[in-house]
Write a protein that holds these residues in place. Structure first.
Motif, PDB file in Angstrom:
ATOM      1  N   ARG A  25     -14.318   4.913  -4.127  1.00  0.00           N
ATOM      2  CA  ARG A  25     -13.268   4.312  -3.312  1.00  0.00           C
ATOM      3  C   ARG A  25     -12.543   3.238  -4.106  1.00  0.00           C
ATOM      4  O   ARG A  25     -13.170   2.468  -4.841  1.00  0.00           O
TER       5      ARG A  25
ATOM      6  N   CYS B 211       0.825  -1.204   0.000  1.00  0.00           N
ATOM      7  CA  CYS B 211       0.000   0.000   0.000  1.00  0.00           C
ATOM      8  C   CYS B 211       0.860   1.254   0.000  1.00  0.00           C
ATOM      9  O   CYS B 211       0.407   2.326  -0.364  1.00  0.00           O
TER      10      CYS B 211
ATOM     11  N   LYS C 135      -4.161  -0.587   0.752  1.00  0.00           N
ATOM     12  CA  LYS C 135      -5.037   0.270   1.535  1.00  0.00           C
ATOM     13  C   LYS C 135      -6.184   0.790   0.681  1.00  0.00           C
ATOM     14  O   LYS C 135      -6.178   0.672  -0.546  1.00  0.00           O
ATOM     15  N   LYS C 136      -7.161   1.389   1.353  1.00  0.00           N
ATOM     16  CA  LYS C 136      -8.316   1.968   0.682  1.00  0.00           C
ATOM     17  C   LYS C 136      -8.056   3.449   0.424  1.00  0.00           C
ATOM     18  O   LYS C 136      -7.569   4.161   1.292  1.00  0.00           O
TER      19      LYS C 136
ATOM     20  N   LYS D 260      -9.760   0.074  -3.583  1.00  0.00           N
ATOM     21  CA  LYS D 260      -9.018  -0.780  -2.665  1.00  0.00           C
ATOM     22  C   LYS D 260      -8.077  -1.639  -3.491  1.00  0.00           C
ATOM     23  O   LYS D 260      -8.518  -2.439  -4.320  1.00  0.00           O
TER      24      LYS D 260
ATOM     25  N   ARG E 117     -10.079   6.823  -0.835  1.00  0.00           N
ATOM     26  CA  ARG E 117     -11.382   7.423  -1.091  1.00  0.00           C
ATOM     27  C   ARG E 117     -11.167   8.770  -1.767  1.00  0.00           C
ATOM     28  O   ARG E 117     -10.262   9.511  -1.389  1.00  0.00           O
TER      29      ARG E 117
ATOM     30  N   ARG F  27     -11.206   8.907   5.972  1.00  0.00           N
ATOM     31  CA  ARG F  27     -12.412   8.135   6.270  1.00  0.00           C
ATOM     32  C   ARG F  27     -13.451   8.995   6.989  1.00  0.00           C
ATOM     33  O   ARG F  27     -14.645   8.907   6.707  1.00  0.00           O
TER      34      ARG F  27
END
Length: 772
Positions: free
Chosen positions: A500, A339, A507-508, A502, A510, A467
């Motif tokens: 979003r 990530c 990692k995510k 992933k 957004r 987030r």
């Protein structure tokens, strides 16, 4: 020499000097004219006008040598720009016109037809990286039939519009594969057929295409060899010889800028994103060797705005089932990336590509759905589109050159309706973000750590979210939707999508897509981020450049505008702040952009050095126009005139914010902004709003008393409310910390929503005071 002609040297009151032949009181014959700014012309004159052969050198370092007519560059000549660019060819009234060759500062070269300073007609453009286009041009962009060849050997032969592939065409890959189909605004759209390398049908097509390309090249070379001195030279009677310098140098700058844009629009520095959808044509050597003897393999494909939605293998006898699968989807495996890797250096390219792939898929999927009113369920947890994008492709997704990723699109029906509410066409939206231009990464203007991307045409800003910010946005979205539905003039940022990504084993990420309010027709000279706070709200002088976003304490202007324009502004500001209060939002800003016009007290100094003075009555001006109908240089001031829809562009954009405003100065009527000699613009809330900027200057006197002086500038304002995703309860801990350190809560951006909005409005009332 005729008896009526004589050789003299004359010094004009403005400081200009002419040495040469006269006929009566006017320069006539051979002579040299030197302007007070250092600009010189030496050559032929005819009754006071530069006509014939001559050479002009500007103070900037630019030069022109060639034909003149009536004080204009007109005929054939060579212009060398101050930036090192070189143009040789035809001219008409200060603009490149006819056949000509231009070598740009970046070593790009264009050979072909020009019309009024723009590439138009047949021409060949060779980029410094060896990419090349031969074909038709219109308004400076590739339009009509043309052939584009990339450095990697790929070639497109087909139709273009506005610099993009548009219509039918054939794309030949360097490995010998072909795709025959249709394109819409740069994206594959509709049905087409792909013939892989080694296919006999493909080989026949290749031979035919090569012949057509060579024929076209020969025709163009022949047309370029025509003697441009045979072009028509109409006699034009105009005045203001120095207008050449202003018009030509401005045109040169715009032409250079257009070349830079073309370079980006065509995505020539590497393979375009659109081409990444043809990754199925990039087979390994083993795959191709097994197909060399098969003349019947082809893929019938169907695209919807760049998204592959259907594919059928035609006549596949001779291939085993295993070979078919390998042939259709084979691609080299990539190492799994951490990530962290994805955000280091050039690896952010993968993130940008994933954004484009996901948005293309989502918009392509939601657009065909019949329009309907938004329901409460469209905001819920189940209002999501989820999709997995493996690198090899799948039944629903195309193969690509990025990393495997999972895609989530939030509330797709809500944002589809928002885009329609903002009058944004789905095809234009996808073309802007997902076209060949790609995305450009911007440095973050704040301390949030967010990553910002800008679409290739500057219309959209894409920002990564935390987030907590995503949660605030989703909770606020129903009320936001209702607010912008009820208030078309809202100054709050326009949002077009929430997504979003992933990464597999990562990692995510957004992000939200917003309109860029600084995508304007006029250049933005200053940018300010205003919160109404003084704590830390300044910028160090050594960090300020043209693109810096300044802060509250850096603002030294007060802005006076028409009474009704100001009332409309503060009425909407109050409504928007009430909405943000209701959502417990704090820490938002007013983003303010300024376009400056010439200061009133400098206009006399900036007037053109008219050496051939006319009577004062003939030089009287009204709204920037002389009594003889000529534009004064520079334009005089800003004017509000009654709105005429046919005279201004009403096409909506991401920065356009609703209805045309009314102004008291024209009798409470809808107004346009007239910039004499430049443009006529529609006045809307936050867009093209004229004002006078008063710059306060402090001057110390010997008695230590301070005398306030003011410089007055004409400005055009662009403004909107940004950073609306910071919730109050997230900041409570910070507020407590600041109080414990004995900071005044009113001097920092940490107060409860109602106090914050009240201070915000009070500060702006001082920035935009009621005109005296």
């Amino acid at each position: 020499m005729e008896a009526s002609e004589r050789t003299l040297e004359k010094v004009f009151p403005c400081g200009d000097v002419y040495a040469g032949n006269f006929k009566g009181l006017l320069p006539h014959g051979k002579g040299k004219y030197t302007w007070s700014d250092g600009t010189t012309y030496e050559g032929d004159w005819e009754e006071g006008k530069m006509t014939g052969k001559g050479r002009i050198s500007w103070a900037s370092g630019a030069t022109y040598e060639g034909d003149f007519s009536g004080n204009y560059l007109h005929g054939f000549g060579t212009f060398t720009g101050s930036d090192g660019s070189l143009y040789t060819g035809g001219w008409r009234m200060n603009s490149q016109h006819g056949i000509g060759r231009k070598q740009y500062q970046n070593s790009d070269v264009y050979d072909g037809c020009w019309k009024e300073g723009k590439r138009e007609g047949s021409g060949r453009y060779a980029w410094s990286n060896s990419n090349m286009y031969i074909g038709s041009w219109k308004n400076g962009k590739m339009s009509g039939r043309g052939v584009m060849k990339w450095l990697n050997g790929d070639l497109f032969d087909g139709f273009w519009s506005n610099g993009r592939r548009h219509g039918t065409g054939c794309y030949r890959f360097a490995d010998g594969g072909y795709y025959f189909g249709t394109w819409t605004k740069g994206l594959k759209d509709g049905q087409g057929t792909f013939y892989p390398a080694g296919n006999k049908h493909s080989a026949r097509r290749k031979s035919s295409a090569d012949k057509n390309g060579e024929k076209k090249k020969r025709l163009l070379v022949h047309s370029s060899s025509v003697n441009s001195e045979n072009s028509v030279r109409p006699h034009v009677r105009r005045s203001h010889s120095e207008k050449i310098s202003n018009t030509l140098l401005r045109g040169s700058s715009q032409t250079s800028h257009r070349t830079s844009s073309l370079r980006e629009d065509s995505a020539l520095d590497d393979i375009s994103v659109d081409m990444s959808f043809d990754a199925s044509s990039r087979y390994s050597d083993d795959d191709q060797s097994g197909l060399q003897g098969d003349s019947s393999v082809a893929f019938e494909r169907e695209y919807m705005q760049g998204v592959l939605i259907k594919e059928r293998v035609r006549s596949i006898s001779g291939l085993s089932l295993k070979s078919k699968k390998r042939y259709k989807f084979h691609a080299k495996e990539v190492k799994s990336k951490s990530c962290v890797d994805i955000f280091e250096g050039h690896r952010r390219y993968y993130l940008m590509l994933n954004l484009q792939l996901g948005i293309r898929y989502t918009v392509g999927k939601i657009t065909p759905v019949p329009a309907r009113e938004v329901r409460s369920s469209d905001f819920g947890e189940r209002a999501r589109i989820r999709m997995y994008f493996p690198r090899k492709g799948s039944q629903f997704t195309p193969p690509h050159y990025s990393i495997d990723f999972y895609w989530k699109d939030y509330c797709p029906m809500v944002f589809r309706n928002l885009r329609e509410m903002f009058k944004l066409n789905a095809a234009e939206y996808m073309m802007s973000i997902c076209g060949d231009d790609g995305l450009r990464e911007l440095s973050s203007p704040g301390k949030s750590g967010s990553i910002f991307f800008l679409s290739g045409d500057d219309r959209f800003v894409i920002k990564t979210l935390k987030r907590s910010e995503l949660k605030v946005f989703l909770r606020m979205l129903p009320r936001y939707y209702r607010h912008v539905s009820q208030h078309e003039n809202t100054l709050i940022t326009k949002f077009f999508g929430l997504h979003r990504i992933k990464l597999k084993h990562g990692k995510k990420v957004r992000f939200v897509v917003m309109g860029n309010m600084f995508c304007t027709e006029l250049r933005i000279h200053r940018r300010y981020d205003l919160k109404g706070s003084s704590h830390g709200r300044f910028t160090k002088k050594d960090k300020i450049d043209e693109g810096t976003t300044l802060k509250d304490l850096d603002l030294t202007y007060e802005f006076h505008m028409d009474k009704l324009l100001r009332e409309s502004l503060f009425k909407q500001l109050s409504l928007d702040c009430e909405f943000l209060e209701s959502q417990q939002i704090i820490d938002y800003s007013l983003l303010l952009g300024l376009h400056f016009r010439a200061p009133e007290h400098l206009k006399a100094l900036l007037e053109p050095p008219d050496s051939l003075h006319k009577p004062a009555s003939a030089q009287a001006t009204l709204g920037g126009m002389t009594s003889q109908g000529e534009l004064s240089i520079p334009p005089r001031g800003l004017l509000l005139v009654t709105h005429e829809p046919s005279s201004v562009s009403t096409e909506p954009g991401p920065h356009i914010r609703g209805s045309t405003l009314r102004a008291m100065s024209v009798g409470d009527k809808e107004v346009d902004l007239l910039l004499p000699g430049t443009a006529r613009l529609r006045v809307q809330l936050g867009v093209n709003m004229p004002a006078q900027a008063n710059l306060k200057v402090l001057q110390d006197k010997t008695d230590l008393a301070e005398v306030e002086l003011f410089e007055v500038y004409d400005v055009v304002l662009y403004l909107g409310i940004i950073d609306i995703l910071q919730e109050y309860n997230v900041r409570k801990k910070l507020e407590h910390t600041c109080k414990s350190l004995q900071f005044d809560p009113m001097s920092i951006s940490v107060v409860e929503p109602k106090l914050y909005s009240r201070r915000f409005i009070n500060f702006l009332e001082k920035v935009f005071p009621v005109a005296p």
